[in-house]
Design an enzyme around this catalytic site. Structure first.
Site, PDB file in Angstrom:
ATOM      1  N   ASP A  90     -49.557 -53.277  40.029  1.00 59.71           N
ATOM      2  CA  ASP A  90     -48.698 -52.273  40.685  1.00 59.71           C
ATOM      3  C   ASP A  90     -48.283 -51.125  39.783  1.00 59.71           C
ATOM      4  O   ASP A  90     -47.337 -50.419  40.085  1.00 59.71           O
ATOM      5  CB  ASP A  90     -47.471 -52.946  41.307  1.00 59.71           C
ATOM      6  CG  ASP A  90     -46.327 -53.080  40.328  1.00 59.71           C
ATOM      7  OD1 ASP A  90     -46.593 -53.315  39.135  1.00 59.71           O
ATOM      8  OD2 ASP A  90     -45.175 -52.927  40.767  1.00 59.71           O
ATOM      9  N   GLU A  91     -48.998 -50.913  38.685  1.00 57.09           N
ATOM     10  CA  GLU A  91     -48.606 -49.796  37.822  1.00 57.09           C
ATOM     11  C   GLU A  91     -49.805 -49.162  37.151  1.00 57.09           C
ATOM     12  O   GLU A  91     -50.823 -49.813  36.921  1.00 57.09           O
ATOM     13  CB  GLU A  91     -47.596 -50.241  36.772  1.00 57.09           C
ATOM     14  CG  GLU A  91     -48.145 -51.281  35.864  1.00 57.09           C
ATOM     15  CD  GLU A  91     -47.152 -51.773  34.825  1.00 57.09           C
ATOM     16  OE1 GLU A  91     -46.561 -50.959  34.107  1.00 57.09           O
ATOM     17  OE2 GLU A  91     -47.009 -53.003  34.727  1.00 57.09           O
TER      18      GLU A  91
ATOM     19  N   ASP B  62     -44.893 -46.971  38.915  1.00 55.81           N
ATOM     20  CA  ASP B  62     -44.708 -48.428  39.118  1.00 55.81           C
ATOM     21  C   ASP B  62     -44.114 -48.644  40.512  1.00 55.81           C
ATOM     22  O   ASP B  62     -43.080 -48.064  40.863  1.00 55.81           O
ATOM     23  CB  ASP B  62     -43.771 -48.987  38.040  1.00 55.81           C
ATOM     24  CG  ASP B  62     -43.717 -50.514  38.071  1.00 55.81           C
ATOM     25  OD1 ASP B  62     -44.048 -51.128  37.044  1.00 55.81           O
ATOM     26  OD2 ASP B  62     -43.333 -51.091  39.102  1.00 55.81           O
TER      27      ASP B  62
HETATM   28  P1  TTP Z   1     -43.149 -55.690  38.613  1.00 54.44           P
HETATM   29  O1  TTP Z   1     -43.550 -54.244  38.690  1.00 54.44           O
HETATM   30  O2  TTP Z   1     -42.658 -56.190  37.293  1.00 54.44           O
HETATM   31  O3  TTP Z   1     -42.014 -56.010  39.667  1.00 54.44           O
HETATM   32  P2  TTP Z   1     -41.799 -55.443  41.119  1.00 54.44           P
HETATM   33  O4  TTP Z   1     -42.799 -54.396  41.481  1.00 54.44           O
HETATM   34  O5  TTP Z   1     -41.711 -56.595  42.047  1.00 54.44           O
HETATM   35  O6  TTP Z   1     -40.363 -54.809  41.029  1.00 54.44           O
HETATM   36  P3  TTP Z   1     -39.886 -53.463  40.306  1.00 54.44           P
HETATM   37  O7  TTP Z   1     -39.338 -52.624  41.405  1.00 54.44           O
HETATM   38  O8  TTP Z   1     -38.851 -53.903  39.323  1.00 54.44           O
HETATM   39  O9  TTP Z   1     -41.095 -52.863  39.661  1.00 54.44           O
HETATM   40  O10 TTP Z   1     -44.345 -56.612  39.035  1.00 54.44           O
HETATM   41  C1  TTP Z   1     -45.273 -56.247  40.063  1.00 54.44           C
HETATM   42  C2  TTP Z   1     -45.630 -57.451  40.892  1.00 54.44           C
HETATM   43  O11 TTP Z   1     -46.175 -58.466  40.063  1.00 54.44           O
HETATM   44  C3  TTP Z   1     -44.443 -58.091  41.577  1.00 54.44           C
HETATM   45  O12 TTP Z   1     -44.172 -57.502  42.845  1.00 54.44           O
HETATM   46  C4  TTP Z   1     -44.849 -59.531  41.686  1.00 54.44           C
HETATM   47  C5  TTP Z   1     -45.765 -59.754  40.505  1.00 54.44           C
HETATM   48  N1  TTP Z   1     -45.039 -60.505  39.470  1.00 54.44           N
HETATM   49  C6  TTP Z   1     -45.132 -61.889  39.452  1.00 54.44           C
HETATM   50  O13 TTP Z   1     -45.832 -62.483  40.280  1.00 54.44           O
HETATM   51  N2  TTP Z   1     -44.432 -62.584  38.498  1.00 54.44           N
HETATM   52  C7  TTP Z   1     -43.630 -61.965  37.565  1.00 54.44           C
HETATM   53  O14 TTP Z   1     -42.994 -62.644  36.730  1.00 54.44           O
HETATM   54  C8  TTP Z   1     -43.541 -60.526  37.591  1.00 54.44           C
HETATM   55  C9  TTP Z   1     -42.663 -59.799  36.605  1.00 54.44           C
HETATM   56  C10 TTP Z   1     -44.256 -59.845  38.559  1.00 54.44           C
HETATM   57 MG    MG Z   2     -43.194 -52.813  40.155  1.00 61.63          MG
END
Ligand code: TTP
Ligand code: MG
Length: 360
Positions: free
Chosen positions: A107-108, A9
């Site tokens: 992103d995962e 992720d």
């Molecule tokens: P996430 O992997 O949940 O968050 P992240 O990558 O920003 O942070 P982390 O380090 O905790 O993993 O989500 C991936 C992307 O999806 C995030 O960069 C932006 C988008 N996203 C939104 O647009 N709205 C949301 O509510 C969430 C949770 C994510």
């Molecule tokens: Mg993320």
């Protein structure tokens, strides 16, 4: 041989890409989302850099609240097409390391590896992946390793950013049981609250509660939670990887009754949502629109199709029809569109798109 599963992720994905684009932002609180307009702006935070999170800013929070928490943060608009392009390149890197890749969101992804015999080998592999993504894309990610998707996913989240968390089979119980239930995939605020009423706060408490109580209260979802609490997986076609719905919504800067603007916006939302439908590799049966008027009255309208579909034109058409039936000249504050009743029958297609060859 039991496969070893890695969950990768990306760290603060959208924000990290923005920082890479403009290195002067490194170390600063960066918020990706709507324009806060000095605290009066509308819309929500997409994501925030870890520096911004230190101020309490989180994904999904109103942008005005984020501004109140940290007015000096750098607020940037969302650049989906750039993030999708980076996502595609990262998935290409990942597939070069896996026997099988299961992209989960932008992103995962899960990597299923059967070639490596031990968890030590898996750790070496994870470090290589982190190094390669850093070298090729200048972005950091966190990786969880475990015997199931559930465990790997939770593990990747536990030491962000840049984390590597390994849970071999004999440590699954010790790892999971003390954690709060909301760390299990699919357990959101509502289920969390309902479980708390039953006295269940940790995964250990969830694993111990009488399964009949879960079944009575939550139906099939209760049985699924019980399996998750025991470290179980429902396989690659499990509920955890098929989101229950996908949606997009937007809050207008100014309430509007301009039907052209409303219809165009709904069309854009539907097109953007369709990208996610493709990315997740799902088909939908129900299309729902959400309309909030200037008095904050929120109405939803749905249409369920006879067969699952992933068709862009159909989605735009259904959303447009539902909207037109609704428009009656009142001023609108927010528009949204959601697809639900999702099936993952297109999962293999989606993997194919990422790796350009059938599953090995
Ligand atoms: P996430 O992997 O949940 O968050 P992240 O990558 O920003 O942070 P982390 O380090 O905790 O993993 O989500 C991936 C992307 O999806 C995030 O960069 C932006 C988008 N996203 C939104 O647009 N709205 C949301 O509510 C969430 C949770 C994510
Ligand atoms: Mg993320």
């Amino acid at each position: 041989m039991i496969p070893i599963i890695l969950h990768v992720d990306m760290d603060s994905f959208f924000a990290s890409i923005e920082v890479r684009k403009n290195p002067a932002l490194r170390g600063l609180p960066v918020v990706v989302g709507a324009d806060p307009k000095g605290g009066t702006g509308r819309g929500v935070v997409s994501t925030a850099s870890y520096e911004a999170r230190a101020f309490g800013i989180r994904s999904g929070m109103a942008i005005s609240r984020a501004y109140a928490l940290c007015p000096q943060a750098i607020f940037l608009p969302v650049d989906f097409s750039l993030y999708r392009e980076v996502s595609r390149r990262i998935m290409e890197i990942l597939i070069s390391f896996a026997d099988r890749l299961e992209p989960v969101s932008i992103d995962e992804a899960f990597l299923i590896v059967t070639r490596i015999p031990t968890y030590d080998d898996a750790i070496t592999l994870a470090r290589k992946i982190q190094k390669e993504i850093l070298e090729k894309e200048q972005l950091s990610c966190s990786i969880g390793i475990g015997p199931s998707r559930t465990v790997a996913k939770i593990a990747s989240d536990i030491q962000k950013p840049g984390g590597l968390t390994v849970v071999p089979p004999d440590q699954v119980e010790a790892f999971l049981l003390p954690l709060p239930v909301h760390m299990l995939p699919g357990i959101g605020k509502k289920t969390d609250r309902e479980l708390a009423i039953l006295g269940v706060r940790t995964i250990g408490e969830l694993a111990r509660i009488d399964i009949q109580i879960l079944r009575e209260r939550f139906g099939r979802w209760g049985l699924y939670m019980d399996q998750l609490a025991h470290g179980g997986d429902l396989g690659s076609h499990s509920v955890e990887e098929t989101p229950r719905s996908l949606s997009r919504e937007i809050t207008f800067d100014e309430d509007t009754r301009d039907s052209d603007l409303l219809e165009r916006t709904m069309d854009d939302l539907a097109k953007d949502l369709h990208e996610s439908v493709n990315q997740e590799g799902v088909r939908f049966r129900t299309v729902t629109i959400k309309v909030r008027d200037e008095d904050f009255t929120t109405v939803t309208r749905s249409r369920t199709l006879p067969h699952p579909s992933a068709d862009l034109d159909l989605l735009c058409r259904e959303a447009g029809c539902l909207l037109r039936e609704f428009l009656d000249g009142r001023k609108i504050r927010l528009l949204g569109v959601r697809v639900s009743h999702l099936t993952d029958s297109a999962v293999q297609e989606s993997i194919g798109r990422y790796i350009g060859s059938p599953e090995r």
